[in-house]
Design an enzyme around this catalytic site. Structure first.
Site, PDB file in Angstrom:
ATOM      1  N   GLU B  77       0.829  -1.207   0.000  1.00  0.00           N
ATOM      2  CA  GLU B  77       0.000   0.000   0.000  1.00  0.00           C
ATOM      3  C   GLU B  77       0.867   1.262   0.000  1.00  0.00           C
ATOM      4  O   GLU B  77       0.548   2.252  -0.656  1.00  0.00           O
ATOM      5  CB  GLU B  77      -0.909   0.030   1.241  1.00  0.00           C
ATOM      6  CG  GLU B  77      -1.922  -1.117   1.333  1.00  0.00           C
ATOM      7  CD  GLU B  77      -1.401  -2.306   2.123  1.00  0.00           C
ATOM      8  OE1 GLU B  77      -0.180  -2.574   2.074  1.00  0.00           O
ATOM      9  OE2 GLU B  77      -2.222  -2.977   2.780  1.00  0.00           O
ATOM     10  N   CYS B 111      -0.271   0.968   7.533  1.00  0.00           N
ATOM     11  CA  CYS B 111      -0.900   1.317   6.251  1.00  0.00           C
ATOM     12  C   CYS B 111      -2.259   1.975   6.463  1.00  0.00           C
ATOM     13  O   CYS B 111      -2.648   2.859   5.698  1.00  0.00           O
ATOM     14  CB  CYS B 111      -1.011   0.078   5.371  1.00  0.00           C
ATOM     15  SG  CYS B 111       0.622  -0.510   4.829  1.00  0.00           S
TER      16      CYS B 111
END
Lengths: 183, 183
Positions: B77, B111
């Protein structure tokens, strides 16, 4: 495609001073000085250093480079973690030795997670997230049990060291109408 | 000092296919294909893509580069967010348009925070963190109220899309004795 993070010379300089620290207070004062210098250089009002817990040496330094680099992940803690891992050549500082992170403000939700993966054995912060929020920075979903999770993984946590000095930088940034770079 | 993240050619290629997607399922299948390709290339079993919500175009792609680059922050990510922000030239995708992130697994604590700062308006994941934990990956302190915090900031959340396909990659990685790079 290459993503290049060019560490500012003034920031890298902090890792070349060969200063050896004997107390958490001294290490924190360097992180706070970096935050101040970051404001002077047009960056966000946050600074961080990673030290070798055994020797007291500074292994890396971080400042907030979000606006300069157009990368929202470049908080001071992230920059310090990346620099430290590149220097020791490992994705986990814990595989190399005992390292500790000093941050001028309470880490945000992203940095809290990044600290867990970094392999540091201790994290110390100064300004409270309450004050960071007061000057306009969102800190994301950070709860007491989030920090307890890190503790349960063996990470030592310490907060509020030299808080007045660190929070002065946040108020200075607000006074100067610094960019609040929340999305 | 420069920290250089050299995006693998095979990964960047996914952003050059000029494919335009009409459904979330198709976008997720690309993220899952990247996760599979990442395993084949010796990386972590995770993939991500960021698409333009209006046009369906792929703006960036991410794979887990933690072990290759010795940087614990380089989750799929994070790589996708950095690439997207470099391409649009802003630390907030929300300043440019409407973008959405597809991740082959539920984002970890780091993330989750990074998604909040990235400026994406929607996040979709496939494999559950429960399965990621089962194959050995810690996910950090992520709670229901953490995701609710993102929702309260206007970020749309969707989970479990093509879950069986994504979890097959996690089991494959375990079978191959892939590196579990927790600190």
């Amino acid at each position: 495609m290459k993503i290049v993070i060019d560490i500012p010379g003034w920031l890298e300089e902090y890792t070349r001073l060969n200063r050896v620290f004997n107390s958490d207070e001294e290490k924190m004062l360097m992180a706070i000085e970096i935050a101040r210098k970051s404001i002077e250089n047009g960056g966000g009002p946050f600074g961080a250093v990673i030290t070798n817990a055994k020797t007291g040496e500074v292994i890396s330094a971080g400042a907030n480079l979000v606006v300069r680099d157009n990368l929202s992940i470049l908080h001071a803690e992230i920059v310090a973690i990346m620099m430290a891992q590149k220097r020791v050549g490992s994705y986990s500082l814990a595989k190399i030795g005992e390292f500790e992170l000093f941050s001028s403000s309470e880490p945000c939700a992203m940095c809290l997670g990044a600290i867990l993966w970094s392999g540091v054995k201790k994290v110390v912060w100064s300004a409270s997230s309450k004050t960071a929020r007061k000057v306009g920075f969102d800190e994301g979903p950070v709860y007491e049990k989030s920090w307890n999770y890190l503790k349960s993984k063996g990470i030592e946590i310490k907060s509020g060291l030299k808080q007045k000095e660190a929070e002065a930088n946040l108020y200075l940034y607000k006074e100067k109408n610094g960019v609040i770079y929340n999305p």
